[in-house]
Design an enzyme around this catalytic site. Structure first.
Site, PDB file in Angstrom:
ATOM      1  N   TYR A  87       1.189  -1.429   0.110  1.00 29.37           N
ATOM      2  CA  TYR A  87      -0.115   0.410  -0.060  1.00 29.37           C
ATOM      3  C   TYR A  87       0.727   0.875   0.122  1.00 29.37           C
ATOM      4  CZ  TYR A  87      -4.904  -0.653   0.119  1.00 29.37           C
ATOM      5  OH  TYR A  87      -6.239  -1.178   0.365  1.00 29.37           O
TER       6      TYR A  87
ATOM      7  N   LYS B  22      -3.189   0.311 -23.988  1.00 33.93           N
ATOM      8  CA  LYS B  22      -3.151   0.479 -26.162  1.00 33.93           C
ATOM      9  C   LYS B  22      -2.055   0.300 -26.595  1.00 33.93           C
ATOM     10  CE  LYS B  22      -8.071   1.713 -25.224  1.00 33.93           C
ATOM     11  NZ  LYS B  22      -7.598   2.599 -23.989  1.00 33.93           N
TER      12      LYS B  22
ATOM     13  N   ASP C  26      -7.282  13.350 -25.015  1.00 34.75           N
ATOM     14  CA  ASP C  26      -7.385  12.328 -24.426  1.00 34.75           C
ATOM     15  C   ASP C  26      -6.948  11.485 -25.322  1.00 34.75           C
ATOM     16  OD1 ASP C  26      -8.073   9.167 -24.187  1.00 34.75           O
ATOM     17  OD2 ASP C  26     -10.042   9.430 -23.246  1.00 34.75           O
TER      18      ASP C  26
ATOM     19  N   GLU D  70      -0.308   4.638  -0.323  1.00 33.03           N
ATOM     20  CA  GLU D  70      -1.436   6.131  -0.584  1.00 33.03           C
ATOM     21  C   GLU D  70      -0.369   7.460  -0.453  1.00 33.03           C
ATOM     22  OE1 GLU D  70      -2.318   3.442   1.113  1.00 33.03           O
ATOM     23  OE2 GLU D  70      -5.072   3.863   1.095  1.00 33.03           O
TER      24      GLU D  70
ATOM     25  N   ARG E 136      -2.279  -2.758 -17.822  1.00 32.25           N
ATOM     26  CA  ARG E 136      -3.618  -1.753 -17.966  1.00 32.25           C
ATOM     27  C   ARG E 136      -3.732  -0.872 -17.280  1.00 32.25           C
ATOM     28  NH1 ARG E 136      -8.376  -3.217 -20.673  1.00 32.25           N
ATOM     29  NH2 ARG E 136      -6.851  -4.699 -21.505  1.00 32.25           N
TER      30      ARG E 136
ATOM     31  N   THR F 269      -4.584   6.210 -21.194  1.00 35.57           N
ATOM     32  CA  THR F 269      -4.370   4.432 -20.588  1.00 35.57           C
ATOM     33  C   THR F 269      -3.507   3.893 -21.318  1.00 35.57           C
ATOM     34  OG1 THR F 269      -5.698   3.139 -22.332  1.00 35.57           O
ATOM     35  CG2 THR F 269      -6.948   3.383 -20.919  1.00 35.57           C
TER      36      THR F 269
HETATM   37  N1  DSN Z   1     -12.294   0.344 -24.071  1.00 32.83           N
HETATM   38  C1  DSN Z   1     -11.782   0.543 -24.890  1.00 32.83           C
HETATM   39  C2  DSN Z   1     -11.863   0.554 -26.753  1.00 32.83           C
HETATM   40  O1  DSN Z   1     -11.460  -0.717 -26.923  1.00 32.83           O
HETATM   41  O2  DSN Z   1     -11.170   1.491 -27.235  1.00 32.83           O
HETATM   42  C3  DSN Z   1     -11.926   2.222 -24.752  1.00 32.83           C
HETATM   43  O3  DSN Z   1     -11.940   2.558 -23.665  1.00 32.83           O
END
Ligand code: DSN
Length: 414
Positions: free
Chosen positions: A51, A226, A197, A53, A232, A223
């Protein structure tokens, strides 16, 4: 026998089967990828037990001497890779990162304005069923009715009319470059903060295959799993001016203890992303998407915007006599993993829309190139013609299996 096989053979067996599925199917979901074995090792380490924080050198629990170093390395690598003034690596994923950006930049009830979900935006850009559409007054812009591209004049006109506190640039189903400089001009004209984003394209931005929003945005969210090819998670990058507000919004505003195992995995991925090999990979993603799009056009597919200049292609399955869901299902049976997706001005319902969304990050990570993209497009065309013939789909599966064995999936045990 591994520890997991010994302790829980049921889960071990399901993971092994998922490993096999990931290795032997062609992953075309544009938001998915294969992270490296090194990233997976860091993510599955003892750090999951801790942990933490707070932030480096300002924690609420003892025992942070190594955790602090890891988080500082992740932050430093992200700052240097993206050229950002301030980075927060603690968001659990993209949706909490976006909510944290709103918490940092505006108040409940303020107006936010983003791309409409059925036109390629994200739930957390203010869609009605998302908390972001309930806590904030949400306005939406749409793509141009004919070109299906972002219509910057229309966005400007709407932004000047509704005066959002936060203007959002970014998408989950848009196959063209986004002009962040124009978004910044519009935000300035209407007195809004600009949130970019880049969840889908952060790997392209890091590798120089898409213009960066960093010079233009107040806050950038992404994120990490990707095109960036990390574990993740989520990340916020911002101007120093917003650093305190962003950090406060993430912790203690929205989250408790950060997942330091994921932050360690992210640090490893960011190191990988700073290499020439990653730059080549980012450009190869785009070259592959263009080759795939070109061949699909030759097969008579109708592509939203007519093509792509990033990692993603959206095609209208109804132009081949199928719904998006029927087509995505048939592709999956054959071994081509994609997702049904709305297309702009879709007359069909979101659960069974007209489109199919595909992309090239994962196949590029396997080392596939334009020749394999042509082969994949040919398979997609064959699926569209023979989607009700189990024998034809099975023949495609066998061919796909052969190709997958020539291009091992990174990070997946064979
Ligand atoms: N689930 C993501 C995507 O596939 O684009 C977006 O959050």
């Amino acid at each position: 026998m591994s520890n997991l096989e010994h302790a829980d053979p049921e889960i071990a067996s399901l993971i092994a089967r998922e490993d096999h599925r990931q290795a032997r199917q062609i992953r075309l979901i544009p938001s998915e990828n294969y992270t490296s074995a090194a990233v997976m090792e860091a993510t599955g380490s003892s750090l999951t037990n801790k942990y933490s924080e707070g932030y480096p050198n300002k924690r609420y629990y003892e025992g942070q001497e190594f955790i602090d170093q890891i988080e500082l390395i992740a932050i430093g690598r992200a700052k240097s890779l993206f050229g950002a003034e301030h980075v927060n690596v603690q968001p659990y994923s993209g949706s909490p990162a976006n909510l944290a950006a709103f918490v940092a930049l505006c108040q409940p009830g303020d107006t936010i304005m983003g791309l409409s979900l059925p036109h390629g935006g994200h739930l957390t850009h203010g869609w009605s069923v998302s908390a972001t559409g309930q806590f904030y007054k949400s306005e939406r812009y749409e793509v141009h009715p004919e070109t299906h591209r972002l219509d910057y004049d229309a966005i400007r006109a709407k932004a000047l009319a509704v005066r959002p506190r936060v203007l959002i640039a970014g998408a989950t189903a848009y196959s063209r470059q986004i002009d962040f400089a124009i978004f910044a001009e519009i935000a300035k004209e209407c007195g809004a903060y600009l949130l970019c984003d880049i969840a889908h394209i952060s790997g392209l931005v890091a590798g120089g295959a898409h213009p960066s929003p960093i010079p233009h945005a107040d806050v950038v969210s992404t994120t990490t799993h990707k095109t960036l090819r990390g574990p993740r998670g989520g990340m916020l990058l911002c101007k120093e001016l917003h650093a305190k507000a962003v950090d406060r919004a993430v912790f203690p505003g929205l989250q408790g203890g950060p997942h330091e195992n994921v932050i360690a995995g992210l640090a490893v991925a960011l190191k990988e992303a700073a290499t020439p090999a990653f730059t080549a990979y980012a450009h190869a993603i785009v070259a592959n998407a263009k080759a795939l799009a070109e061949r699909l056009l030759e097969h008579g597919f109708s592509l939203v915007t007519g093509g792509t200049d990033n990692h993603l292609i959206l095609f209208d399955a109804t132009s081949k006599g199928a719904t998006g869901k029927e087509m995505a299902r048939a592709m999956a049976i054959a071994g081509l993993e994609a997702n049904a997706n709305t297309i702009p001005f879709d007359p069909r319902k979101p659960f069974d829309p007209s489109g199919v969304r595909i992309g090239t990050p994962a196949v590029t990570s396997r080392g596939m190139g334009p020749a394999e993209m042509i082969q994949i497009a040919d398979w997609i065309a064959r699926v569209s013609e023979a989607r009700q013939s189990p024998d034809s789909l099975a023949r495609i599966t066998t061919e796909i299996d052969t190709l997958c064995q020539q291009f091992p999936a990174p990070g997946i045990p064979v």
